[in-house]
Design an enzyme around this catalytic site. Structure first.
Site, PDB file in Angstrom:
ATOM      1  N   HIS A 160       0.812  -1.218   0.000  1.00  0.00           N
ATOM      2  CA  HIS A 160       0.000   0.000   0.000  1.00  0.00           C
ATOM      3  C   HIS A 160       0.842   1.264   0.000  1.00  0.00           C
ATOM      4  O   HIS A 160       0.682   2.155   0.840  1.00  0.00           O
ATOM      5  CB  HIS A 160      -0.957  -0.001   1.206  1.00  0.00           C
ATOM      6  CG  HIS A 160      -2.086  -0.975   1.054  1.00  0.00           C
ATOM      7  ND1 HIS A 160      -3.246  -0.898   1.801  1.00  0.00           N
ATOM      8  CD2 HIS A 160      -2.247  -2.059   0.238  1.00  0.00           C
ATOM      9  CE1 HIS A 160      -4.062  -1.885   1.456  1.00  0.00           C
ATOM     10  NE2 HIS A 160      -3.462  -2.601   0.509  1.00  0.00           N
TER      11      HIS A 160
ATOM     12  N   TYR B  24     -11.546  11.735   4.499  1.00  0.00           N
ATOM     13  CA  TYR B  24     -12.286  10.864   3.593  1.00  0.00           C
ATOM     14  C   TYR B  24     -12.659   9.517   4.202  1.00  0.00           C
ATOM     15  O   TYR B  24     -13.139   8.635   3.507  1.00  0.00           O
ATOM     16  CB  TYR B  24     -11.512  10.730   2.279  1.00  0.00           C
ATOM     17  CG  TYR B  24     -11.574  12.028   1.496  1.00  0.00           C
ATOM     18  CD1 TYR B  24     -12.514  12.216   0.498  1.00  0.00           C
ATOM     19  CD2 TYR B  24     -10.735  13.095   1.818  1.00  0.00           C
ATOM     20  CE1 TYR B  24     -12.606  13.423  -0.188  1.00  0.00           C
ATOM     21  CE2 TYR B  24     -10.818  14.308   1.139  1.00  0.00           C
ATOM     22  CZ  TYR B  24     -11.762  14.466   0.143  1.00  0.00           C
ATOM     23  OH  TYR B  24     -11.864  15.669  -0.529  1.00  0.00           O
TER      24      TYR B  24
END
Length: 375
Positions: free
Chosen positions: A155, A258
């Site tokens: 990631h 977010y």
């Protein structure tokens, strides 16, 4: 004798040209009732993670896992290897990642790129810039290092956008550090903003927040693999991998949260809930669009050319899990239509870029660079 040699030369050129034409692979697709040609530009690039064009029309491509940077002649398919690329951690999601040619390259010569640095016990994502001297990188400068380092090479996110002298960087949350995306004291799970020379702007939203990393622009992201400007509006857009479902498309605005991993439309890979299993919470942004099941998005490009007029203003995203080219039609920053192209090819579409010729170029895992053009 001269006449005979001329005839032989003509025949040779004709044969070479004919063979080249026959070897150029292509097929047709249809979108919005219009037929388009898809042709192979080159192959043998294992994971074409990042692509961008030099002013002379040559295409720079990063081959992620093996850490190669190549320049491609899009007319002939010829590839040349660029020297001076730093060593990368090629395991997991790591390697040589995104690449970006400065909009004013003709005057300053800068190329920006990101890669994973370290080893399999401690690594991170970094961003540098350099110049090309022939086929060699020179004048390398380190602009940014994501902190902290972590043991798993997963990631890294890592997409780059330049806008008005600022460099935007998308960084993943390193998978085992999910909560890091909600913490301002690290760079993980964030979109970051610095000046294109690496300095931190004083008007970043958290620059005066105690213990916050001053580069943070937005937070609460999982693993962003897409970052793009809408040339019609100047807005910055991002997409990120969900876990099992919940890939998100977001309109990026400074200082906003977010949501990951507090809110998500996905599940853990064992089908359990992520956290409390909620999809909304006050103070956290909703995605403009989400995919369930996951398409595994990678690469992103707003199409702005008149060459394929019915696509102008559309957003294109590569899909690796559901293996297609994803086309979104937007109106007032809302998705009003989705089309899935190349589904029959079963290609993991890794990167998407509009060329200076107005054609759309895609890189697919397993090696091919292709372009989509009018038929």
């Amino acid at each position: 004798m001269k006449t005979l040699k001329t005839i032989h030369a003509f025949i040779l050129v004709f044969l070479v040209t004919s063979c080249s034409t026959k070897q150029k692979e292509f097929f047709t697709i249809e979108s919005e009732g219009t037929k388009l040609k898809v042709e192979t530009v080159t192959d043998s690039i294992t994971i074409p993670f990042g692509m961008d064009f030099l002013p002379n029309g040559r295409l720079l491509v990063t081959d992620r896992a093996i850490g190669h940077m190549v320049v491609v002649n899009t007319a002939t398919g010829e590839k040349e290897l660029i020297q001076g690329v730093p060593p990368v951690v090629g395991q997991g999601d790591g390697g040589l990642l995104d690449i970006l040619v400065h909009p004013d390259y003709k005057n300053n010569g800068w190329i920006y790129f990101s890669y994973s640095e370290g080893d399999t016990t401690s690594n991170t994502m970094v961003v540098e810039r350099a110049k090309l001297d022939g086929l060699k990188l020179v004048q390398r400068e380190r602009l940014f290092t994501a902190l902290p380092y972590f043991k798993k090479p997963l990631h890294h996110g890592s997409r780059l956008v330049l806008k008005d002298g600022y460099l935007f960087i998308a960084m993943g949350e390193k998978t085992d550090l999910q909560d890091s995306a909600q913490t301002l004291g690290n760079h993980l799970g964030k979109v970051l903003r610095i000046f294109e020379d690496g300095r931190v702007p004083r008007d970043n939203p958290f620059v005066d927040t105690p213990d916050a990393k001053p580069e943070v622009w937005t937070y609460g992201h999982r693993n962003p693999n897409g970052l793009a400007l809408n040339p019609a509006t100047g807005d910055l857009w991002e997409h990120e991998h969900g876990p099992m479902g919940g890939d998100e498309l977001n309109l990026i605005k400074p200082g906003l949260n977010y949501g990951w991993p507090v809110i998500t439309y996905g599940l853990n890979y064992d089908s359990t809930k992520v956290g409390e299993g909620i999809t909304e919470k006050e103070g956290m942004e909703q995605p403009v669009y989400y995919y369930k099941p996951s398409i595994a998005p990678s690469g992103m490009q707003f199409y702005s050319s008149d060459v394929i007029p019915m696509w102008k203003g559309n957003l294109f995203i590569g899909a690796m899990a559901l293996k297609h080219l994803n086309r979104l039609v937007l109106e007032n920053n809302k998705v009003i239509k989705e089309e899935r192209l190349l589904t029959d090819k079963k290609w993991r579409v890794r990167s998407v870029k509009q060329g200076p010729d107005g054609f759309l170029y895609i890189g697919v895992d397993g090696g091919k660079i292709l372009r989509i053009r009018p038929n």
